[in-house]
Design a protein around this motif. Sequence first.
Motif, short mmCIF file in Angstrom:
data_model
loop_
_atom_site.label_atom_id
_atom_site.label_comp_id
_atom_site.label_asym_id
_atom_site.label_seq_id
_atom_site.Cartn_x
_atom_site.Cartn_y
_atom_site.Cartn_z
N GLY A 20 3.19 5.07 -9.85
CA GLY A 20 2.17 5.07 -8.82
C GLY A 20 1.14 4.49 -9.57
N PHE A 34 3.90 9.02 -6.00
CA PHE A 34 3.43 10.23 -6.14
C PHE A 34 4.06 11.46 -5.41
CE2 PHE A 34 -0.57 7.81 -7.38
CZ PHE A 34 -0.50 8.07 -8.64
N LEU A 35 4.55 11.17 -4.41
CA LEU A 35 5.41 12.19 -3.45
C LEU A 35 6.65 12.43 -4.04
CD1 LEU A 35 5.71 13.70 -0.72
CD2 LEU A 35 6.65 11.74 0.20
N PRO A 85 1.71 3.74 -3.96
CA PRO A 85 1.47 4.73 -4.85
C PRO A 85 1.84 6.23 -4.09
CG PRO A 85 -0.35 3.13 -4.78
CD PRO A 85 0.77 2.60 -3.73
N PRO A 86 1.46 6.30 -2.57
CA PRO A 86 2.02 7.64 -2.07
C PRO A 86 3.38 7.87 -2.10
CG PRO A 86 1.38 5.86 -0.40
CD PRO A 86 0.96 5.17 -1.53
N VAL A 87 4.31 6.84 -2.05
CA VAL A 87 5.77 7.08 -2.24
C VAL A 87 6.18 7.61 -3.62
CG1 VAL A 87 8.03 6.06 -2.44
CG2 VAL A 87 6.40 5.52 -0.64
N SER A 131 0.77 -1.34 0.05
CA SER A 131 0.10 -0.05 0.13
C SER A 131 0.88 1.37 -0.12
CB SER A 131 -0.96 0.07 1.28
OG SER A 131 -0.06 -0.10 2.52
N GLU A 132 2.06 0.95 0.09
CA GLU A 132 3.07 2.25 0.47
C GLU A 132 3.53 2.80 -1.20
OE1 GLU A 132 6.06 -1.17 0.39
OE2 GLU A 132 3.96 -0.65 1.06
#
Length: 323
Positions: free
Chosen positions: A46, A10-11, A6-8, A3-4
Motif C-alpha cells: 500500500g 490497506f483493507l 492502496p485501498p485494497v 488507484s485501487e
Amino acid sequence: MHSEFPPVAFLAALSLLLPLPWHWRAGNVATLSIIAWLFILNVVYGVDAIIWANNVNIVIPVWCDITSKIIIGSTFALPAACLCICIHLERVASVHRAKTSQRDKRIRQLFELFMCFGLPMVFMGLHHIVQGHRFDIIEEYGCRPTTYVSIPAIFLIWVPPLTLSAITLGFACASFVHFMRRRITFAHHLDASRSGLTTSRYFRLMLMAVVEMIWNIVVTSYTLWFSTLDLRPWTNWDDVHSNFSRIDLYATAFTPQIVITNFYLIWWVVPASTFIFVAFFAFGKDAVDEYTACIVWIRRNVLKQTAPASVPPAKYVCVFFQH
C-alpha cells in the motif's frame, strides 16, 4: 494509474485483525506468523503504491533495501508456517500423540518461531548470492527484490518454497487419513489431546493450509516459468555482482506490456492470499461469537448500555480493548 492498489492493500491488512484475537489467545505461533507476514506485506504494498504512483524516483532507498528483503523472506515464511500448522494437526490427530502437555506446546512454539522467522532470515541472507543488483523500482508498484536468474537462483529462490508446499500437502493428507480412521471418535480424541482444537477448527486450519499451499505452488510455478524466460548462465561471483549498487527503474512507458501484465498479476497475490486466509477464520461461528461479545463489551463499558444477558461475556474476546 492503479488507484485501487492502496485501498485494497490497506483493507487486506486491516482484515487480518479479525482472526487475530483467537489465534493470539490460543498461542498459535504459525498462524500468528502468517498474520504478521501478510500484514507487513500489505502495508508495504500500500505504501509503495502511494509513493511510486506515476513515478520511478529514488526517494527512500533504505526503505527499499528493507522491504525488498522482507518480500524475499515472505516467500519462504508463508509455506513454512503452513507446514508447521499441518505438522501440528498431524501430531494432534495421530494416536502416537494422545495428549499435548505444556512442555510439548512450548517446544512446538519455539520450533514454529524458528521455522517462521529464523529460517526466513537465513533465506534473506542467501538471496544475496543471486542478487544481481541492489533492487528495482517499478512505476505504480514500488520497490521489488531483484534476482540474477540462473540455475543457482532456481535452487535457492524457487525450489525451497515449492518443496515446503509439497511437504505441507503430505502432512495434510496424513492428517486427513488419521481423521478417516477414527472419524467416529475424532471429536473426543481432540478434546482428550488438550490441544484447544475442535473438529471445526481442525478442518478450517487444515483446509486453509491446503488451499494456501496449492495457491502458493501455482503462483511460484508461474513466477519460476516467467523468470526463466530470461535464464542466464552463472559465470562467477564478481560478474554476477558487478555494479551491485545499481538500481533498475521500470517506467511504464518504456516497459514491455507482457512485463507490466506480469507485475500486475503478481501484485494481487498478496491481497488474494490474505483474503483466502481471512475467509477461513473471519466468518465461522467462533468468529461471530467473538464479534458479538466485543460489541457487548463496547456497549457495556464505552456506551454504558445494558446488553442482553444471553450474550457471552467479552472479557477474553476484547482483551485488546481492555489493555
